[in-house]
Structures are given as structure tokens and as C-alpha cells.
Design a protein around this motif. Structure first.
Motif, short mmCIF file in Angstrom:
data_model
loop_
_atom_site.label_atom_id
_atom_site.label_comp_id
_atom_site.label_asym_id
_atom_site.label_seq_id
_atom_site.Cartn_x
_atom_site.Cartn_y
_atom_site.Cartn_z
N PHE A 1 0.71 -1.03 -0.02
CA PHE A 1 0.07 -0.16 -0.14
C PHE A 1 0.88 1.24 0.05
O PHE A 1 0.33 2.36 -0.01
N LEU A 2 2.18 1.19 0.29
CA LEU A 2 2.97 2.37 0.17
C LEU A 2 3.03 2.89 -1.39
O LEU A 2 2.94 2.27 -2.29
N ARG A 3 3.08 4.14 -1.42
CA ARG A 3 2.63 4.99 -2.71
C ARG A 3 4.20 5.08 -3.22
O ARG A 3 5.21 4.56 -3.03
N ALA A 4 4.33 5.88 -4.56
CA ALA A 4 5.73 6.18 -5.17
C ALA A 4 6.63 6.85 -4.08
O ALA A 4 6.01 7.42 -3.26
N GLU A 5 8.00 6.79 -4.25
CA GLU A 5 8.81 7.17 -3.11
C GLU A 5 8.63 8.70 -3.33
O GLU A 5 8.60 9.37 -2.13
N ARG A 6 8.44 9.48 -4.20
CA ARG A 6 8.34 10.88 -4.33
C ARG A 6 7.07 11.08 -3.26
O ARG A 6 6.98 12.28 -2.73
N THR A 7 5.82 10.40 -3.52
CA THR A 7 4.83 10.91 -2.98
C THR A 7 4.87 10.55 -1.28
O THR A 7 4.48 11.27 -0.41
N GLU A 8 5.71 9.42 -0.89
CA GLU A 8 5.80 9.41 0.61
C GLU A 8 6.86 10.11 1.09
O GLU A 8 6.75 10.74 2.18
N PHE A 9 8.02 10.73 0.33
CA PHE A 9 8.65 11.73 0.96
C PHE A 9 7.88 12.98 0.99
O PHE A 9 8.14 13.94 2.03
N ALA A 10 6.99 13.22 0.05
CA ALA A 10 6.41 14.70 0.25
C ALA A 10 5.61 14.60 1.56
O ALA A 10 5.48 15.75 2.02
N HIS A 11 4.88 13.64 1.81
CA HIS A 11 4.17 13.36 2.90
C HIS A 11 5.02 13.70 4.47
O HIS A 11 4.76 14.37 5.28
N ILE A 12 6.25 13.30 4.18
CA ILE A 12 7.39 13.47 5.42
C ILE A 12 7.59 14.83 5.54
O ILE A 12 7.73 15.47 6.51
N ASP A 13 7.80 15.57 4.13
CA ASP A 13 8.39 16.92 4.24
C ASP A 13 7.00 17.80 4.66
O ASP A 13 7.20 18.72 5.50
N ASP A 14 5.87 17.49 4.31
CA ASP A 14 4.65 18.48 4.95
C ASP A 14 4.54 18.20 6.57
O ASP A 14 4.40 19.14 7.06
N VAL B 1 13.54 25.13 17.81
CA VAL B 1 13.96 23.97 17.36
C VAL B 1 14.63 23.85 15.87
O VAL B 1 13.68 24.24 15.11
N GLU B 2 15.65 23.50 15.66
CA GLU B 2 16.24 23.57 14.22
C GLU B 2 16.09 22.08 13.67
O GLU B 2 16.19 20.96 14.40
N PHE B 3 15.41 22.14 12.34
CA PHE B 3 15.22 21.02 11.70
C PHE B 3 15.96 20.78 10.11
O PHE B 3 16.11 21.72 9.80
N ARG B 4 16.53 19.83 10.16
CA ARG B 4 17.24 19.30 9.02
C ARG B 4 16.58 18.03 8.38
O ARG B 4 16.51 17.08 8.99
N LEU B 5 16.36 17.97 7.05
CA LEU B 5 15.81 17.05 6.22
C LEU B 5 16.76 16.59 5.24
O LEU B 5 16.73 17.45 4.11
N SER B 6 17.01 15.33 4.92
CA SER B 6 17.84 15.04 3.64
C SER B 6 17.15 13.74 3.18
O SER B 6 16.28 13.01 3.83
N ASN B 7 17.16 13.61 1.82
CA ASN B 7 16.60 12.61 1.11
C ASN B 7 17.78 11.83 0.26
O ASN B 7 18.33 12.51 -0.79
N ASN B 8 17.76 10.54 0.40
CA ASN B 8 18.74 9.78 -0.23
C ASN B 8 20.26 10.38 -0.44
O ASN B 8 20.94 10.67 -1.40
N GLY B 9 20.71 11.10 0.96
CA GLY B 9 21.91 11.53 0.97
C GLY B 9 22.01 13.00 0.70
O GLY B 9 22.94 13.55 0.99
N ARG B 10 20.95 13.68 0.08
CA ARG B 10 21.13 15.18 -0.25
C ARG B 10 20.13 15.71 0.55
O ARG B 10 18.89 15.68 0.69
N PRO B 11 20.84 17.07 1.18
CA PRO B 11 20.10 17.85 2.03
C PRO B 11 18.83 18.49 1.08
O PRO B 11 18.86 18.97 0.06
N VAL B 12 17.51 18.34 1.70
CA VAL B 12 16.38 19.07 1.14
C VAL B 12 15.82 20.21 1.82
O VAL B 12 15.41 21.36 1.17
N ARG B 13 15.83 20.29 3.14
CA ARG B 13 15.33 21.38 3.90
C ARG B 13 16.23 21.70 5.18
O ARG B 13 16.20 20.79 5.87
#
Length: 606
Positions: A160-173, A185-197
């Protein structure tokens, strides 16, 4: 039927995981909330393949003692509550003690932590609910949790998991929503080794507003109102979007109760009612609001994922939210800066163009102080007497309805400035300190007339219409009880009804303004809201719809030529009228073009 038997712990945890863990974002939510409860000032989230392969959350919080690591992943083990009294006063994000146990039952989990002041860190691994012996490890103060191969042992859930991009978008939101609540609080988010936010910690209100702009868009701060109000042990703070900044979907609505993001029908109803008079149907406001109250006044233990709450005093909370937002939106007068409550007009050192009758060739410029501010009251050639329909309902009181003009100093420039021309007999052009103001004269006058009609309804006796034959209506038991409880309140609005049985009411009078309406549906709508929320604005909303129609017919029409005094009178009334920043349907009544914006249009200074 099989015999009754106790379920094994692994199956119990997997059932719990089905309630708490919907997708990778659910895991991130539980882990980050634990980090926040641990007092973290910096949280790093690393994601691989949308969270299906890896979710790593690292914080600098207080850490976990090495002899408590096994308890941390055990079912219903927590340091956040210890008695029923603690449960009645929950102030932490998590408290059920089942998150890590649920996650570790459907994934491979590694927990590494070093407690503040400890000499070494320890690492504990759990594979599908099976623990391995904790061993020493290298780690700074704080905790890291790695979740690998989510749902590897529950193939049906993994499908039932969606596409990788969709699941990551939910995490980002999700991360953005958590960042709004914890501005320090400082937050840092990376995806597949690349800093995103990277969301830096905010230390003041300006930093908090910049964080809001990062989540809701750069234009939101300039199109929002600051809310900060306390009453009856409740405090509401944050930002609400102007009606003109509404959206087609409710995707920018963030409401927090004691720092917890929730979805609540009481809150949704109160916000919808506060915006009812200024939004198109089908449009949704944007807001970031924080409600603070005594933890004993809200039950957070009503949903496994803690996304819903139940207020012990629902009506008090509903009325507080509605009145606070309603009054905040009422202050959106034309010419007033949205994020501020009041705008003071400083002395002007430059000389604007000519206005009024003096705008003729050969005449010298007229400074602000020399311009007459005592403008005539707005008539615009429309009937001086009240609308016929309105007068029939309210009598001579309608003729006394006026909006007081603001007090101004001759040395100050009015917020909307002075009229200089009319464009296509539709728009009024005015010059103020900032530059050029364009006003939709029909929309502006419609709002002014509408507010006058509403004020007249409030300040005069409301007439009711006696039905020739009383109407009996079948309703539910709750609605019938609400009719009996709120009889006096309904009578004040001209609706006379009484309970005639366990599930029936009788209607004898209705507001005269609503003559011809569907009485049965009207009574059911009102009683339904009273039963659910303890209050109802359905009568007021229906009357407002009719008054809005009257205001539209009684306002100056596009295509009518106005003189300079009439245009200036319109501007002064806009500055004095509540909600004059938008018409009755939520459209803007005026816009401001600054000199800087005008210079850019003509490429000046390049």
C-alpha cells in the motif's frame, strides 16, 4: 468459533502498528515527537527511498539511560505518565508508550543513545520485535533511531506504500507542520543523502513569521492578520489569512492545541463561521493558530495517532475561537496594514499631485495639510432613504444607521489618500503616501451598505412573522431537547418554536426577513447546530444573505460617473467600515500600487 486465547506480544504490537503506523510519515511523526519531548534543540531526519528503506532521526536531547533501552521498545512503557492524574494533565507529545514497540514489530530498528553526563553511549537492535543485547557505541549526547525495511515482514502493508516521491512529500509536509509549532528547534531533512530542507531555529517573532512564510509561502505574511488574545483561561495566537487570500482547498490550515497539531470539528466549525461573511462558498481560509489552555481542559487520549482531541468545555472553546477570529477579521478596514492592528500615517515631506477641483492646468500643487478632510457623508446619488425592503422590516430605525467617520488630523494623509480620477466609470483612482490606490467602487460601496444594514438589524427591534397555521416538525431527540433548552435565545432572533414531544417541535413564528423560506429545513438546520455545538448562526447567516442582496441592489453601480467629492466620501467610509477590505463575496475592494512597483513597470532606475 475457536476458543478464547491470549494473543502473542508480536501480534499485539503489529495490531497496534496498524493503528499508529499508516505510512513512513507516521513513523517520522512518532520519532520526532519523542525527540521534542526529550528537549532536543536540533533534529536531523535522513530518508532513503521515501522511508521504505531507511528512516533515521537524530537529536541532541536528554538521551536514554542504557539500562532503560529495552523498556523504551517495550509495549506501554513510558517516562511521560505514571498515574491517572498524569493522564488527565498530559503536556507531552507522546504518552502511550507504544510507538517504538509498534515500529519495531514491523521493521528493523536500531536505537543508539547517550544520556546527558554519561561516559558512553549504548546501542540496541530490534529485528521484527526480537531484541538483541545492548552494547557500547560511539554517539554524542542525544539519541539516534534507525528504522530500516519498513513493513518487511508485513507484505500486504508494504504493497500500500505509494511512490517514493509521494511518501517523501508526506514526510516533508509533516516536518513543516512540526516546525511551525516548535519555532525554537532546528530541523534538517535529507533525502537519499542530499539535503532538502534546513529550518533554522527562530529566536523572535520576526523569525517565527519567516518560518511561517517558508511553509505557507512568501506572500502569506503580507496577506495575514496577527492574532493574540486571551480570555476565560484560553489563549489564541498566530496568523489568519485575509479573506482575499483564500484557497480552493484546505491545505494551509494548521491548528495546534498546546503545541499538538490536531483536526477537530469544533475548531473547524468555529473558523468556518468566523469567515462565513467574507468568503465565497467553496473557498477555504489559510491560518496558523495556536490554542493554549489548561491540559486538564482537553482530552488528548481519544485517537491512537493523537491527531484528534476532545475539549471538556466545547461550547466555551467554540465561542472563544469564533469571537476572536470574527473580531480580528472585522478590523480589516481598507487602508489598514493587515499584520498590524493600527497604522499611523506619518507626516509627509513630499508633495503629491493635485486632486479635486484644483486639478487644473496652471495651479500649484496642494500639500496634504491644505486638503479638506471634512468630506461629505457618502450618498453617491443613491437613495437617501433606507431601502424599501429594509424599512418595512425595521421601520424608521434604518434611516439612523450610519458608520462614524474616523477622526483625522489635517496634517495627516488618510490611509487611502485622495481621489484623483475615475477609470471607465468602474474604478476610483486615488493617491496616498505610498503611491496609487485603485478601488472597485461598486464592491466597496456594497460592503459599506451591507455593514450598515447589519448594524441596523442589531440596533433595532427584529420583527417576526406569525405563521397562519403552526408547523409541526419531526426531529431527533437531541434536536428536540435543544429546542427546549434554547427557546429564549431563538425567540430573540424571531424564531418561536417549542417542544411538542420526545422527537417533535412546533414552529409558530419565523423572522419576517425570512418569509417564504423553507421553515422545516430552517428549523432542522438551527436545531442541529444547537445540538452539536450549543450555538447556531444559521438564522443570522440566512438573514445576512438577504441583506447582502439588498446591499448589492442599493449600491452604486459600475458605469455611474462620480465627482471628486463623492469619490473622497467613498474612500473615507471605506476607512471607517469593518471588513471593507473585501466585498460581501470575498473579492478585494481595493489594491495598492507603491511607487517602487510603478517604477519597476516603467524600468525606472535601471
Amino acid at each position: 468459533m475457536a476458543s478464547i486465547r491470549a494473543l502473542p506480544p508480536e501480534l499485539i504490537n503489529q495490531i497496534a502498528a496498524g493503528e499508529v503506523i499508516e505510512r513512513p510519515a507516521s513513523v517520522v511523526k512518532e520519532l520526532v515527537e519523542n525527540s521534542l519531548d526529550a528537549g532536543a534543540g536540533r533534529i536531523e531526519i535522513d530518508i532513503e527511498q521515501g522511508g521504505a528503506q531507511l528512516i533515521r532521526v537524530r537529536d541532541d536531547g536528554g538521551g536514554i539511560a542504557h539500562d532503560e533501552l529495552e523498556l523504551a521498545v517495550a509495549s506501554h512503557a513510558t517516562s511521560k505518565i505514571g498515574s491517572f492524574d498524569d493522564l488527565e494533565h498530559v503536556a507531552s507529545m507522546g504518552f502511550r508508550g507504544e510507538a517504538l514497540a509498534s515500529v519495531s514489530s514491523v521493521a528493523r530498528v536500531a536505537l543508539t543513545s547517550r544520556q546527558r553526563g554519561a561516559d558512553a553511549a549504548f546501542r540496541l537492535e530490534v529485528d521484527g520485535g526480537k531484541l538483541r543485547q545492548a552494547r557500547p557505541a560511539q554517539h554524542p549526547q542525544g539519541t539516534s533511531i534507525e528504522v530500516r525495511d519498513l513493513f518487511y515482514n508485513v507484505p500486504a502493508r508494504r504493497k500500500f506504500l505509494r511512490a517514493e516521491r509521494t511518501e517523501f512529500a508526506h514526510i516533508d509536509d509533516l516536518l513543516k507542520s512540526l516546525a511551525l509549532a516548535r519555532e525554537g528547534v532546528e530541523f534538517r531533512l535529507s533525502n537519499n543523502g542530499r539535503p532538502v530542507r534546513i529550518i533554522k531555529a527562530a529566536r523572535d517573532e520576526a523569525g517565527a513569521l519567516a518560518r511561517v512564510a517558508e511553509v505557507l509561502g512568501e506572500e502569506f505574511p503580507s496577506r495575514s492578520l496577527r492574532v493574540d488574545h486571551s480570555a476565560a483561561g484560553l489563549h489564541l495566537g498566530g496568523w489568519v489569512g485575509l479573506p482575499t487570500a483564500s484557497r480552493s482547498q484546505a491545505d494551509q490550515q494548521f491548528f495546534y492545541v498546546n503545541g499538538r497539531l490536531v483536526r477537530d470539528r469544533v475548531v473547524a466549525h468555529a473558523v468556518r463561521q468566523a469567515y462565513a461573511d467574507v468568503l465565497f462558498h467553496g473557498r477555504h481560509p489559510a491560518f496558523v493558530l495556536f490554542l493554549a489552555l489548561d491540559p486538564a481542559g482537553v482530552d488528548v487520549n481519544v485517537h491512537p495517532a493523537k491527531s484528534e482531541v476532545r475539549f471538556r468545555e466545547q461550547r466555551l472553546v467554540h465561542d472563544f475561537l469564533y469571537r476572536t477570529l470574527h473580531e480580528a477579521l472585522a478590523q480589516t478596514r481598507a487602508g489598514v496594514a493587515p499584520v498590524q492592528a493600527v497604522v499611523s500615517a506619518p507626516n509627509v515631506s513630499w508633495t503629491p499631485a493635485l486632486t479635486g477641483a484644483a486639478n487644473e492646468p496652471g495651479l500649484s500643487p496642494m500639500p496634504w495639510g491644505a486638503r479638506p478632510l471634512n468630506q461629505p457623508r457618502l450618498t453617491l446619488g443613491v437613495r437617501d432613504e433606507p431601502l424599501a425592503e429594509y424599512a418595512a422590516l425595521f421601520g424608521n430605525a434604518a434611516s439612523a444607521v450610519q458608520v462614524p467617520l474616523p477622526d483625522t488630523d489635517d496634517s495627516q494623509a488618510p490611509p487611502l489618500g485622495f481621489a484623483i480620477a475615475q477609470l471607465k466609470q468602474v474604478y476610483v483612482l486615488a493617491e496616498n503616501e505610498q503611491g496609487l490606490v485603485l478601488v472597485d467602487m461598486h464592491a466597496a460601496h456594497e460592503r459599506i451598505t451591507y455593514e450598515k444594514l447589519k448594524n441596523g438589524r442589531i440596533t433595532s427591534a427584529l420583527r417576526s412573522q406569525l405563521l397562519l397555521v403552526p408547523l409541526s416538525i419531526a426531529v431527533g431527540a437531541k434536536e428536540a431537547a435543544a429546542a427546549e433548552e434554547h427557546t429564549d435565545a431563538l425567540a430573540e432572533w424571531g424564531l418561536e418554536l417549542s417542544r411538542s414531544g420526545p422527537s417533535a417541535v412546533v414552529v409558530r413564528r419565523i423572522p419576517a426577513l425570512l418569509e417564504g423560506a423553507d421553515v422545516s429545513q430552517l428549523a432542522r438546520d438551527v436545531l442541529s447546530e444547537l445540538a452539536a455545538h450549543g450555538s447556531s448562526r444559521r438564522l443570522e447567516e440566512l438573514e445576512n444573505e438577504l441583506l447582502s442582496t439588498m446591499a448589492c441592489h442599493g449600491s452604486v453601480r459600475a458605469g455611474r460617473r462620480l465627482g471628486i467629492p463623492e469619490m473622497n466620501a467613498l474612500l473615507r467610509e471605506m476607512e471607517a467600515t469593518e471588513r471593507s477590505g473585501q466585498c460581501n463575496h470575498g473579492r478585494p475592494t481595493w489594491i495598492q500600487l507603491s511607487l517602487t512597483e510603478l517604477d519597476k513597470l516603467f524600468m525606472r532606475g535601471r
